[in-house]
Design an enzyme around this catalytic site. Structure first.
Site, short mmCIF file in Angstrom:
data_model
loop_
_atom_site.label_atom_id
_atom_site.label_comp_id
_atom_site.label_asym_id
_atom_site.label_seq_id
_atom_site.Cartn_x
_atom_site.Cartn_y
_atom_site.Cartn_z
N LEU A 130 0.79 -1.39 0.18
CA LEU A 130 0.00 0.18 0.13
C LEU A 130 0.79 1.36 -0.05
CD1 LEU A 130 -2.69 -1.04 2.64
CD2 LEU A 130 -3.15 -0.75 0.24
N ILE A 146 4.92 3.09 1.39
CA ILE A 146 6.18 2.99 2.42
C ILE A 146 6.21 4.55 3.17
CG2 ILE A 146 8.80 3.00 2.15
CD1 ILE A 146 8.24 1.56 -0.53
N GLY A 147 6.12 4.03 4.42
CA GLY A 147 5.94 5.39 5.31
C GLY A 147 7.37 5.47 5.94
N ARG A 190 7.33 -0.61 5.46
CA ARG A 190 6.27 -1.00 4.39
C ARG A 190 5.04 -1.34 4.85
NH1 ARG A 190 8.82 -2.75 -0.49
NH2 ARG A 190 10.57 -1.90 -0.76
N VAL A 191 3.92 -0.84 4.35
CA VAL A 191 2.52 -1.39 4.60
C VAL A 191 1.97 -2.30 3.62
CG1 VAL A 191 0.28 -0.22 5.65
CG2 VAL A 191 2.13 0.88 6.01
N LYS A 251 1.74 -3.51 8.79
CA LYS A 251 2.93 -2.52 8.73
C LYS A 251 4.09 -3.51 9.17
CE LYS A 251 3.19 1.91 9.00
NZ LYS A 251 3.16 3.09 9.37
N ASP A 269 3.41 11.98 16.45
CA ASP A 269 3.63 12.06 14.98
C ASP A 269 2.50 12.41 14.03
OD1 ASP A 269 5.28 12.39 12.81
OD2 ASP A 269 5.63 10.06 12.53
#
Ligand SMILES: *[C@@H]1O[C@H](CO)[C@@H](O)[C@H](O)[C@H]1NC(C)=O
Ligand SMILES: *[C@@H]1O[C@H](CO)[C@@H](O)[C@H](O)[C@H]1NC(C)=O
Ligand SMILES: *[C@@H]1O[C@H](CO)[C@@H](O)[C@H](O)[C@H]1NC(C)=O
Ligand SMILES: *[C@@H]1O[C@H](CO)[C@@H](O)[C@H](O)[C@H]1NC(C)=O
Ligand SMILES: *[C@@H]1O[C@H](CO)[C@@H](O)[C@H](O)[C@H]1NC(C)=O
Length: 669
Positions: free
Chosen positions: A354, A356-357, A361-362, A377, A473
């Protein structure tokens, strides 16, 4: 003109109604062997004749109804009354952990296919949860304390009219009826069979709910006695039945052993001798000699199976290896197996990726057992330092339920890696809608709704939950949008995990540039006030459709500064996202309020920022915003942060757009 066929059809229909005459007004099931119930979800009737509404499967619902509707229209000149009694048991693997409960219900339909599991008990979904159009009366046996529905505790009986917020509720138990009439508590998910009576008399609109351990005579004093006007709730014909749901972590089995019902009269008593046994008590009574005879056979078979599968298992072990430490035992139900997640995401294939944060990775996935869509995640992390505290925190956060907080379903640990499982959000994160030009822009009304949602989620974390949770965050890319574009806060706590460095003497700052409150950047201590700061920047981001910090000519330009400049110049509305129309006057007022609130929240001095409760009052229009102080107007944001030194080991989650920015450019500031 009616076609002849249709005429014939109506004729037969009439004939059927006429010959049936009076409908059944009562029924009794002493066990459900051979009973024809209308079942759906994972409800089933076991060979022993138990009605098993939901078995030990994650996030499922089960329903069982008497197949024919009952006539709830009272005879002429009378008022409606009905009475029912049933024996149930909630059997849970972890009897000390709370789990979801079940309900008896009176409903106009047997089709509850769109109802949700867990806290919705398979009765409603998030849209129609308190809708008068439901026409549902339920008596809930609820084993979770859900603040969203103002539950009194995690073991209560409640009367629900169209809504999971109970009209009246009491802790589960009964009055002993002796001279002292003492109240005896009962544990709903003890696994023991218990009996419930529900009696309604329309004359004085009194609904009584009584309960006791099974086989005890009905206590004379009801547990609950409420005045409920059912005249606008029940139709002339209603279905009666049961609903239950399992949750994401603990998933008990819900049984009904016997049930009787009667409209306009008192339900027949159950015959305890005929009720089926629960599986557990049955196995206890297994004769010994069978065991003796079975033992050698079982050992032999077992040895064979072990020999044949040992190689297979070893190979699989390596593939699905996990890290499980002693202290994690108590979190058992919150653990997902790696294998389950591996299967759910089709082996973490790229097509399920879905995004990459900042933390990993998600992947999208579908849990094999329940078909529930999830987001998984993968966070790379060396185990040890901080992991224990972090897992304790996420498990406690997993118990938290709020419509604007992304639900964490559980976790799994592998070597050097942590996997977090969340509810899947079909519309992804909010930043995509703000910056990705290929997506449709969101209009102001929608953006304002998302802002209010995020504010109420954050208020919940800060003030309304058992203990204070600092998000650390907050930013548009951590706001997820569900199917109806409602905003939900995600990813809380992760920043904290990464802040526990390998060397406890160093403080690492984890957050995102542009959202870091000055005092947080200085001292590295996150507080609710540094969350408010980031929320302020988030407000500006949503209203302006701009990133909180961009680099122009080698210099950081902060959104807060730019909006503040425009505020001083009286041109603040011009800072809005140019894709926003603002046809209505109300939108202009709201927009101006949001921009001003954004500035107020991102005030350099933490004491000058409002709390999230005040923020909510401003957003709801219950309070008017104070003026920005002259001192603030003369502040310059970069002047405060410019001299800030970011140490080498300062980890900052960097938005992808500025990911090109090198570490040295940070250090230079
Ligand atoms: C209960 O229903 C049966 C038919 O199913 C009927 O014969 C009987 O009279 C009813 N009992 C009462 C008390 O109404
Ligand atoms: C629960 O019931 C479903 C459907 O009846 C079945 O497929 C599943 O194997 C059952 N699970 C357990 C743990 O009994
Ligand atoms: C139940 O309702 C859903 C949506 O409301 C519908 O799609 C479905 O076909 C219905 N099922 C039955 C068996 O009527
Ligand atoms: C409310 O939701 C339930 C479950 O989704 C559904 O079965 C029911 O028909 C809905 N009621 C209304 C009035 O929409
Ligand atoms: C409910 O309980 C009260 C108090 O015991 C009793 O007076 C009343 O008759 C009961 N009503 C019904 C419908 O059973």
């Amino acid at each position: 003109m009616m076609s002849p066929i249709l005429t014939l059809f109506y004729f037969f229909l009439f004939l059927k109604i006429a010959t049936c005459g009076v409908q059944n007004n009562n029924f009794t099931f002493n066990g459900f062997g051979g009973a024809k119930l209308d079942l759906d979800g994972i409800a089933s009737i076991t060979p022993e004749g138990l009605l098993l509404l939901t078995n030990a499967t994650r996030l499922m619902t089960g329903h069982a109804f008497h197949p024919a509707p009952l006539r709830f229209k009272p005879p002429a000149g009378k008022t409606l009354s009905f009475s029912t009694t049933f024996v149930f048991a909630i059997v849970s693997k972890y009897s000390d952990l709370s789990s979801h409960g079940m309900a008896f219900l009176v409903s106009p339909t047997v089709n509850l296919s769109t109802a949700l599991p867990s806290q919705y008990l398979g009765l409603f979904n998030s849209e129609n949860c308190s809708d008068a159009a439901n026409h549902v009366l339920a008596v809930e046996l609820d084993t979770i304390e859900n603040p969203e529905f103002a539950d009194i505790n995690d073991n209560h009986v409640g009367i629900d009219v169209n809504c999971l917020k109970s009209a009246d509720s009491r802790p589960a138990g009964y009055y002993s009826g002796s001279a002292t009439d003492q109240f005896e508590r009962l544990n709903l998910h003890s696994g023991e069979p218990m009996q419930v009576w529900v009696d309604f008399a329309g004359g004085d609109m009194q609904l009584n709910v009584t309960m006791s351990p099974a086989q005890m005579p009905k206590p004379s004093r009801p547990l609950l006695s409420a005045t409920v006007d059912l005249s606008s709730v029940v139709y002339d014909q209603m279905y009666v039945g049961f609903s239950s749901a399992t949750g994401s972590s603990n998933h008990p089995s819900h049984y009904v052993l016997g049930w009787s019902f009667m409209v306009n009269g008192e339900a027949e008593s159950l015959d305890y001798r005929k009720l089926p046994q629960l599986p557990r008590s049955k196995s206890k009574r297994k004769p010994k000699h069978i065991v003796v005879w079975l033992l050698p056979v079982a050992i032999f078979t077992f040895a064979l199976i072990v020999a044949a599968t040992v190689i297979l298992v070893v190979r699989r072990r390596i593939k699905y290896a996990e890290v499980l430490e002693d202290w994690e035992q108590e979190y058992g139900p919150h653990r997902f197996s790696y294998k389950e997640l591996y299967r759910a995401t089709d082996g973490f294939k790229d097509k399920e990726l879905l995004g990459i944060g900042g933390f990993g990775r998600v992947y999208r996935g579908v849990l094999p057992a329940s078909n529930i869509e999830v987001a998984v995640k993968r966070v790379s992390h060396e185990s040890g330092q901080g992991m224990k505290e972090f897992v304790a925190e996420i498990v406690s956060i997993g118990k938290l339920r709020h419509r604007n907080v992304a639900q964490l379903l559980g976790y799994c640990r592998r070597k050097g890696e942590l996997l977090l499982v969340y509810d899947y959000m079909p519309n992804g994160s909010l930043d995509k809608y703000l910056y990705d030009q290929t997506r449709p822009s969101l209009d102001w009304a929608r953006r304002f709704m998302i802002i209010k949602g995020v504010a109420s989620g954050l208020l919940y974390l800060h003030e309304d939950w058992e203990h204070v949770v600092v998000h650390r965050d907050i930013k548009a890319s951590n706001v997820l949008l569900d199917g109806e574009l409602n905003g939900k806060l995600g990813d809380f706590g992760l920043a904290r995990l990464c802040q526990h460095g390998s060397d406890p003497r160093t403080t690492r700052i984890v957050g995102t540039i542009g959202y870091l409150a000055p005092e947080f950047a200085r001292k590295g201590k996150a507080t609710t006030m540094s969350d408010v700061f980031a929320f302020g920047v988030f407000l500006l981001e949503v209203a302006c459709g701009r990133r909180p910090s961009v680099i122009e000519a080698g210099e950081h330009v902060f959104l807060v500064d730019w909006v503040l400049e425009n505020w001083k110049a009286g041109t603040v509305v011009a800072t809005r996202d140019q894709r926003l129309g603002l046809e209505e006057e109300r939108s202009v007022v709201e927009m101006e309020m949001v921009l001003k609130l954004g500035l107020l929240c991102s005030h350099p001095m933490p004491e000058a920022r409002p709390s999230m409760r005040q923020v909510m009052q401003f957003l709801d229009g219950d309070k008017t915003l104070p003026e920005l102080s002259p001192a603030y107007m003369s502040f310059s944001y970069p002047s405060l942060t410019q001299n800030q030194r970011y140490d080498d080991d300062c980890i900052v989650s960097i938005p992808t757009s500025v990911a090109t920015m090198s570490n040295s450019s940070l250090k230079a500031r």
